[in-house]
Design a protein around this motif. Structure first.
Motif, PDB file in Angstrom:
ATOM      1  N   LYS A 309     -91.276  46.448  23.700  1.00 15.55           N
ATOM      2  CA  LYS A 309     -92.038  46.488  22.178  1.00 15.55           C
ATOM      3  C   LYS A 309     -92.298  45.584  21.748  1.00 15.55           C
ATOM      4  CE  LYS A 309     -89.693  50.612  21.355  1.00 15.55           C
ATOM      5  NZ  LYS A 309     -90.178  51.600  21.953  1.00 15.55           N
ATOM      6  N   LEU A 310     -94.330  46.127  21.268  1.00 17.66           N
ATOM      7  CA  LEU A 310     -95.027  44.888  20.755  1.00 17.66           C
ATOM      8  C   LEU A 310     -93.951  43.959  19.155  1.00 17.66           C
ATOM      9  CD1 LEU A 310     -98.147  46.240  21.755  1.00 17.66           C
ATOM     10  CD2 LEU A 310     -97.093  44.890  22.634  1.00 17.66           C
ATOM     11  N   GLU A 311     -93.916  44.779  18.223  1.00 14.53           N
ATOM     12  CA  GLU A 311     -92.949  44.233  17.289  1.00 14.53           C
ATOM     13  C   GLU A 311     -92.071  43.423  18.094  1.00 14.53           C
ATOM     14  OE1 GLU A 311     -90.981  48.271  17.339  1.00 14.53           O
ATOM     15  OE2 GLU A 311     -92.883  47.481  17.884  1.00 14.53           O
ATOM     16  N   ASP A 312     -91.855  42.870  18.866  1.00 11.75           N
ATOM     17  CA  ASP A 312     -90.236  41.516  19.271  1.00 11.75           C
ATOM     18  C   ASP A 312     -91.039  40.753  19.562  1.00 11.75           C
ATOM     19  OD1 ASP A 312     -88.886  43.951  18.682  1.00 11.75           O
ATOM     20  OD2 ASP A 312     -88.251  44.282  20.859  1.00 11.75           O
ATOM     21  N   ILE A 313     -92.544  40.479  20.162  1.00 12.05           N
ATOM     22  CA  ILE A 313     -93.127  39.452  20.869  1.00 12.05           C
ATOM     23  C   ILE A 313     -93.491  38.122  19.343  1.00 12.05           C
ATOM     24  CG2 ILE A 313     -94.589  38.169  21.744  1.00 12.05           C
ATOM     25  CD1 ILE A 313     -95.159  41.546  22.558  1.00 12.05           C
ATOM     26  N   PHE A 314     -92.787  36.821  19.231  1.00 10.97           N
ATOM     27  CA  PHE A 314     -92.987  36.279  17.715  1.00 10.97           C
ATOM     28  C   PHE A 314     -95.062  35.840  17.697  1.00 10.97           C
ATOM     29  CE2 PHE A 314     -93.461  33.443  21.665  1.00 10.97           C
ATOM     30  CZ  PHE A 314     -92.909  32.370  20.981  1.00 10.97           C
ATOM     31  N   LYS A 315     -94.699  35.900  17.267  1.00  7.15           N
ATOM     32  CA  LYS A 315     -96.429  35.596  16.613  1.00  7.15           C
ATOM     33  C   LYS A 315     -97.318  35.346  16.815  1.00  7.15           C
ATOM     34  CE  LYS A 315     -95.821  37.314  11.994  1.00  7.15           C
ATOM     35  NZ  LYS A 315     -95.783  37.624   9.978  1.00  7.15           N
ATOM     36  N   GLU A 403     -96.354  28.883   7.711  1.00  3.45           N
ATOM     37  CA  GLU A 403     -95.299  28.968   7.680  1.00  3.45           C
ATOM     38  C   GLU A 403     -94.174  28.738   8.823  1.00  3.45           C
ATOM     39  OE1 GLU A 403     -91.337  29.872   4.947  1.00  3.45           O
ATOM     40  OE2 GLU A 403     -92.389  30.930   4.627  1.00  3.45           O
ATOM     41  N   THR A 404     -93.943  27.673   9.233  1.00  3.90           N
ATOM     42  CA  THR A 404     -93.611  27.610  10.940  1.00  3.90           C
ATOM     43  C   THR A 404     -91.685  28.036  10.783  1.00  3.90           C
ATOM     44  OG1 THR A 404     -93.392  25.548  10.709  1.00  3.90           O
ATOM     45  CG2 THR A 404     -95.606  26.493  11.920  1.00  3.90           C
ATOM     46  N   LEU A 405     -91.658  29.073  11.410  1.00  4.96           N
ATOM     47  CA  LEU A 405     -89.865  29.436  11.578  1.00  4.96           C
ATOM     48  C   LEU A 405     -89.140  29.107  12.500  1.00  4.96           C
ATOM     49  CD1 LEU A 405     -90.903  33.061  10.745  1.00  4.96           C
ATOM     50  CD2 LEU A 405     -90.352  31.536   9.422  1.00  4.96           C
ATOM     51  N   PRO A 406     -88.063  28.159  12.301  1.00  5.24           N
ATOM     52  CA  PRO A 406     -87.054  28.078  13.348  1.00  5.24           C
ATOM     53  C   PRO A 406     -87.427  28.151  14.811  1.00  5.24           C
ATOM     54  CG  PRO A 406     -85.931  28.181  11.172  1.00  5.24           C
ATOM     55  CD  PRO A 406     -87.431  28.947  11.039  1.00  5.24           C
ATOM     56  N   ASN A 407     -87.714  29.612  14.971  1.00  7.53           N
ATOM     57  CA  ASN A 407     -88.435  30.185  15.966  1.00  7.53           C
ATOM     58  C   ASN A 407     -89.084  30.545  16.562  1.00  7.53           C
ATOM     59  OD1 ASN A 407     -89.962  31.806  15.020  1.00  7.53           O
ATOM     60  ND2 ASN A 407     -88.310  33.417  15.329  1.00  7.53           N
ATOM     61  N   SER A 409     -92.249  30.854  16.294  1.00  8.72           N
ATOM     62  CA  SER A 409     -92.722  31.148  15.341  1.00  8.72           C
ATOM     63  C   SER A 409     -93.014  31.265  13.810  1.00  8.72           C
ATOM     64  CB  SER A 409     -91.827  33.209  15.035  1.00  8.72           C
ATOM     65  OG  SER A 409     -93.099  33.710  14.219  1.00  8.72           O
ATOM     66  N   PHE A 410     -93.968  32.344  13.077  1.00  4.44           N
ATOM     67  CA  PHE A 410     -94.690  31.771  11.518  1.00  4.44           C
ATOM     68  C   PHE A 410     -94.964  32.812  11.192  1.00  4.44           C
ATOM     69  CE2 PHE A 410     -98.014  31.763  14.810  1.00  4.44           C
ATOM     70  CZ  PHE A 410     -99.462  32.695  14.199  1.00  4.44           C
ATOM     71  N   GLN A 411     -95.202  32.500   9.935  1.00  2.02           N
ATOM     72  CA  GLN A 411     -95.035  33.405   8.880  1.00  2.02           C
ATOM     73  C   GLN A 411     -96.918  32.800   7.822  1.00  2.02           C
ATOM     74  OE1 GLN A 411     -93.200  36.139   7.779  1.00  2.02           O
ATOM     75  NE2 GLN A 411     -95.255  36.808   6.429  1.00  2.02           N
ATOM     76  N   ARG A 412     -97.792  33.854   7.838  1.00  2.49           N
ATOM     77  CA  ARG A 412     -98.447  34.595   7.096  1.00  2.49           C
ATOM     78  C   ARG A 412     -98.634  34.565   5.854  1.00  2.49           C
ATOM     79  NH1 ARG A 412    -103.433  33.377  10.985  1.00  2.49           N
ATOM     80  NH2 ARG A 412    -102.852  33.153  12.880  1.00  2.49           N
ATOM     81  N   ARG A 413     -99.377  33.768   5.052  1.00  5.65           N
ATOM     82  CA  ARG A 413     -99.403  34.312   3.769  1.00  5.65           C
ATOM     83  C   ARG A 413    -100.638  34.415   3.330  1.00  5.65           C
ATOM     84  NH1 ARG A 413     -94.966  30.895   2.745  1.00  5.65           N
ATOM     85  NH2 ARG A 413     -92.804  32.264   2.638  1.00  5.65           N
ATOM     86  N   LYS A 414    -101.500  34.673   2.880  1.00  5.64           N
ATOM     87  CA  LYS A 414    -103.004  35.112   1.940  1.00  5.64           C
ATOM     88  C   LYS A 414    -102.645  34.607   0.788  1.00  5.64           C
ATOM     89  CE  LYS A 414    -104.914  38.920   3.292  1.00  5.64           C
ATOM     90  NZ  LYS A 414    -106.175  39.925   3.092  1.00  5.64           N
ATOM     91  N   VAL A 415    -103.682  33.300   0.483  1.00  8.62           N
ATOM     92  CA  VAL A 415    -103.076  33.071  -1.044  1.00  8.62           C
ATOM     93  C   VAL A 415    -104.194  32.755  -1.410  1.00  8.62           C
ATOM     94  CG1 VAL A 415    -100.870  31.787  -0.231  1.00  8.62           C
ATOM     95  CG2 VAL A 415    -103.305  30.377   0.400  1.00  8.62           C
TER      96      VAL A 415
END
Length: 732
Positions: A309-315, A403-407, A409-415
Motif C-alpha cells: 500500500k502506498l500509504e505505508d511508505i514514509f514521506k 516536524e521530523t518524526l522518530p521513524n 518521516s516528517f509531518q508538514r503543517r501549513k502555517v
C-alpha cells in the motif's frame, strides 16, 4: 528514478482520468499521454523530447517523421509546447519574455513573490543575520542576484553565501567540509537553502563525508527552504537522519487536497496499467523489493507482491497528499483540456467529424494559443485557474513548517501563506502558535542577529569591515541617557508605586512627545523645501505644547489631590480622572488652532537671503508671519509659566509623594532657555538662526527629561528598595 516524483506522473494520470470521465469536457474524445524521463540531464531532456516527436532513430525536427500523416500533429505539438508543456520551475516572466518563448505557460508563481515572502518572514521575527546556501548553477545565481538587493534594502545582512554542488559524491574532493562545518556550529541561527531536491541530498552527502551526521542536535538552526526543494530519500540515503531540519520553514507552491486523489493512489498497483513503464521501478525502490522475472516463480524473501500500500511508505519516499508540483501538473492538464474543448466545440457541434489516429491537429490547432491565454475556470476544489497575468497562473505560496518524526518521516503543517493578490495587510500571514522549533533552542522564536541588541544605557557603534547589521554596544557617556531608554524603564515598571503615583499615562504621553521633540530638529536641517518649511515651526510648537501641557496637568493633579483631602473642600468635584486629560487636550488644541491660522493666512515658504553675506545667496525658510511665530512661542511660554507657578506653590507638600519640586526646576530651566532664545534669535542671521533654534529645542527638551524623570529612574533602577507604597507614604 526518484520515487517521490512519481506522484507528478500519477497526478497527470489522475487529471486525464477525471477528464475522460467528465461528459462535459471533450465528449467522444479520449485523452492520452506519454511520459519520458529527463534523467536530470539537459541532454537527455532534449533527447526525450525528440522521442515524443519521432519514432525513428534519426531525428529531423519539423521535416521528416516516421509516418507522413503524423508529421503535422507532432510538429504542432512541438510548436505548442516548445520542448515542455508548462514551466514547473520558478522563473520570472520578464526573463522568459526576453527569450521569446511565447508558447510556454507557467503553472507556478514567480520566484520574486517567494523572495518577498522570505523578507516578510525575517521582518516578522526580527531576524537580520542569515547564512545562504545556494545550488551552484544558473538558477542559484539568478536567485542570489534577486534576493541580495532585497535583503540590503530591508536591513538584513547575509553572514555568508556558500554554493553547493548540484549533485555531490562522497569522493568529491572539491567540497570544503570544514568550511560548512564552521557555518553549522556558528551562532548564525537562520539559514536559507535554495536549490532543487537533489540539493538536500547533496548537503546530506557533505555531512556524511565529514562524519557530521550524528551531531544534529548541536546544529540547531532554522532552515528556510525554497519551493523547489523536496525531502527525498532513496537507495543508500534511506537511513539518513533528517533531525537537523526539524522546525524548518519551507515555502511551497500552493496546493489543495483534490477530491478522490488519495483514493486514486490507493488503487494504484504494479498491474493497474500495462503502459506504465515506471511503476515497477517505482515499486521496487519505494518498497525495497524486487519483481521476479515471471510470476510463476516461487515467492522468495524481498519479492514484491503487488499488494503493498502506498500509504505505508514514509514521506521522504512518497506522499499521499498532493504536493505543490503535482497540483500544478493537475491544473495544467485541465487547462489544456478546456482550451482544446473550446477550440473544437464549433467543429463537433456543426458536424459528426470523428478524430482518427492523426490527431486533431489537422483541423487547425494554431488557434489554441489565444484560448490558453484567455482560459479561466474553477478547478475541482473551487480555485480559479487562469493565464491572464502574462501566461502565468496565480502567485500563491504556502508556508510549511516541518516536524521530523522518530521513524525518520516528517509531518508538514501549513502555517501561513504568501498571496500577492490578497488585500493589503493579508499578503503575508503566519500563525506563530502552530510552529515547532528545533529542540536545541532555549528560546523560541530564536534570535538571528549579528550581535545582541544593545541594553538601555548603551548605544551602537558600527564594527569596522563588518556588514551594517554588526555593531558594538558601548556605554553612553557619563550624564547621558536616551529618551527611549527612559520610556522603556517606565513601561517595564508600569505597575510599581512610583510610576503609578505620577500618573503613568501622562508620563507616557510626555515621554513620547519629548522623543518627537528631539527628532524635530531634523526638519530644520537640509535644503529648504516647501513641505519642510511648512511643517517645521508648527510641528515644533505643537510638540512642545503637548509636553508642557502634560507637565501642567501633572502639576494640577498634585495640587488638587492635596487640596481635595481637606474636609468639605469644593475641590473634590474637580479631582477626577478626566481632569488631567482635559487640561492637556484643551491646551494642545489652542496651540494647534494658532498653527492652523498661521498656515491658512501667511504660511512659511522657501526664500533666499541676499543681504546677510557678501557674494553669497543663502537659501532659507521665510516664516511668513513673524507675528504668528511669536504667538506660538508666547503661548508655549504661557503654559510653561503657569506650570512653574502652580509647581512652585505646591513644592512644600510631602516630598516622597510629590514631584512638584522637580517640575519647578524643569520649568525654571525651560523658561530660561526660551527667554534667552528671543534676543539670540533676533541678533542672528542666516544659518545661525537655525542653529540657535535647534540648540534651544534640544536644551529645553533635555531640561524637562532630566529634571522630571531622572530622579524617578534613579530610584527604579538603582534603588528599587525605595520603590514601594510604604516608603512613599511614610512622611505623609
Amino acid at each position: 528514478m526518484v520515487p517521490k516524483f512519481y506522484q507528478h506522473a500519477l497526478a497527470l494520470a489522475f487529471a486525464v482520468h477525471e477528464i475522460n470521465l467528465d461528459l462535459q469536457i471533450l465528449p467522444n474524445i479520449t485523452l492520452g499521454f506519454h511520459i519520458c524521463d529527463s534523467y536530470y540531464e539537459a541532454v537527455m531532456t532534449y533527447r526525450s523530447t525528440l522521442d515524443l516527436l519521432f519514432k525513428s532513430q534519426r531525428f529531423f525536427p519539423n521535416y521528416n517523421c516516421d509516418k507522413p500523416d503524423s508529421c503535422h500533429w507532432r510538429t504542432w505539438c512541438c510548436h505548442l509546447f516548445s520542448y515542455g508543456k508548462t514551466f514547473s520551475f520558478l522563473q520570472d516572466s520578464t526573463e522568459l519574455n526576453a527569450t521569446h518563448y511565447s508558447s510556454f505557460y507557467s503553472m507556478v508563481p514567480k520566484e520574486s513573490y517567494q523572495n518577498i515572502g522570505i523578507i516578510r518572514l525575517f521582518q516578522y521575527f526580527g531576524w537580520n543575520w542569515v547564512g545562504i546556501f545556494a545550488v551552484d548553477n544558473n538558477s542559484g545565481e539568478h536567485f542570489l542576484q534577486s534576493l541580495e538587493p532585497l535583503l540590503s534594502e530591508n536591513g538584513i545582512c547575509s553572514a555568508f553565501i556558500k554554493r553547493l554542488p548540484y549533485i555531490a559524491r562522497l569522493d568529491d574532493t572539491f567540497i570544503d567540509i570544514n568550511e560548512i562545518y564552521s557555518y553549522l556550529i556558528s551562532d548564525i541561527n537562520t539559514f536559507i537553502l535554495y536549490g532543487e531536491s537533489l540539493t538536500i541530498a547533496a548537503l546530506r552527502v557533505i555531512l556524511t563525508a565529514g562524519g557530521l551526521e550524528n551531531k544534529n542536535f548541536f546544529f540547531k538552526k532554522v532552515w528556510i527552504l525554497t519551493a523547489q526543494l523536496e525531502f527525498i530519500l532513496t537507495g543508500l540515503s534511506r537511513g539518513w537522519d533528517l533531525q537537523i531540519f526539524h522546525g524548518a520553514i519551507a515555502f511551497a507552491i500552493h496546493s489543495e487536497d483534490i477530491p478522490n486523489f488519495r483514493e486514486f493512489l490507493r488503487t494504484t498497483n504494479p498491474h493497474w496499467n500495462k503502459g506504465d513503464k515506471f511503476i515497477q521501478v517505482f515499486w521496487e525502490q519505494a518498497f525495497d523489493c524486487f519483481f521476479p522475472e515471471s510470476w510463476e516463480q516461487t515467492e522468495v524473501m524481498g519479492q514484491c507482491t503487488g499488494n503493498e500500500k502506498l500509504e505505508d511508505i514514509f514521506k521522504p519516499l512518497f506522499e499521499m497528499s498532493m504536493t505543490g508540483h503535482s497540483y500544478s501538473v493537475y491544473n495544467a492538464v485541465h487547462s489544456v483540456a478546456r482550451a482544446l474543448h473550446f477550440h473544437l466545440r464549433p467543429i463537433y457541434d456543426a458536424s459528426s467529424i470523428s478524430y482518427d489516429r492523426y490527431g486533431p491537429g489537422v483541423y487547425g490547432l494554431d488557434g489554441l494559443h489565444p484560448l490558453l491565454q484567455s482560459i479561466s475556470f474553477n478547478n475541482s476544489v473551487g480555485e480559479r485557474v487562469s493565464f491572464e497575468h502574462r501566461m502565468e497562473t496565480g502567485g500563491k505560496f504556502d508556508i510549511i513548517n516541518l516536524e521530523t518524526l522518530p521513524n525518520n518521516s516528517f509531518q508538514r503543517r501549513k502555517v501561513g501563506k504568501v498571496d500577492p493578490n490578497a488585500p493589503q495587510g493579508e499578503q503575508f500571514t503566519i500563525d506563530e502558535s502552530m510552529l515547532v522549533w528545533h529542540p536545541g533552542f532555549k528560546q523560541v522564536p530564536p534570535f538571528s542577529l549579528c550581535n545582541e541588541r544593545c541594553r538601555p544605557g548603551c548605544r551602537k557603534k558600527k564594527k569596522e569591515d563588518q556588514p551594517f547589521c554588526c555593531y558594538d554596544c558601548i556605554l553612553c557617556p557619563d550624564g547621558e541617557i536616551s529618551n527611549s531608554t527612559v520610556l522603556q524603564i517606565f513601561i517595564k515598571h508600569k505597575d510599581t508605586p512610583i510610576v503609578k503615583a505620577n500618573n503613568r499615562n501622562l508620563s507616557y504621553i510626555l515621554l513620547i512627545s519629548l522623543l518627537l521633540c528631539f527628532l524635530s530638529p531634523f526638519l530644520f536641517l537640509g535644503q529648504p523645501e516647501e513641505v519642510r518649511c511648512l511643517l517645521r515651526q508648527p510641528t515644533f510648537g505643537i510638540l512642545f505644547s503637548v509636553a508642557v501641557s502634560c507637565v501642567l496637568a501633572k502639576t494640577m493633579i498634585v495640587s488638587l489631590a492635596f487640596l481635595a483631602t481637606k474636609p468639605g473642600s469644593w475641590m473634590n468635584k474637580w479631582a477626577g480622572r478626566r481632569l488631567p486629560y482635559s487640561i492637556a487636550v484643551s491646551s494642545c488644541l489652542i496651540q494647534a488652532s494658532i498653527c492652523i491660522a498661521w498656515l491658512a493666512t501667511s504660511p512659511p515658504f522657501p526664500d533666499v537671503d541676499m543681504h546677510s553675506a557678501h557674494e553669497e545667496i543663502i537659501l532659507q525658510c521665510n516664516e511668513g508671519s513673524v507675528t504668528m511665530f511669536y504667538c506660538v512661542l508666547s503661548y508655549m511660554g504661557f503654559l510653561a509659566l503657569a506650570s512653574f507657578i502652580v509647581a512652585f506653590l505646591v513644592r512644600k507638600l510631602p516630598d516622597r509623594f510629590n514631584e512638584a519640586k522637580f517640575i519647578t526646576f524643569s520649568m525654571l530651566a525651560f523658561c530660561s532657555v526660551w527667554i534667552s532664545f528671543v534676543p539670540a534669535y533676533l541678533s542672528a542671521t542666516g544659518k545661525a538662526m537655525v542653529a540657535v533654534e535647534i540648540f534651544s529645542i534640544l536644551t529645553s527638551g533635555a531640561s524637562l527629561l532630566g529634571c522630571i524623570f531622572f530622579p524617578k529612574c534613579y530610584i527604579i533602577v538603582l534603588r528599587p528598595g525605595l520603590n514601594n507604597r510604604k516608603h512613599l507614604l511614610r512622611q505623609f
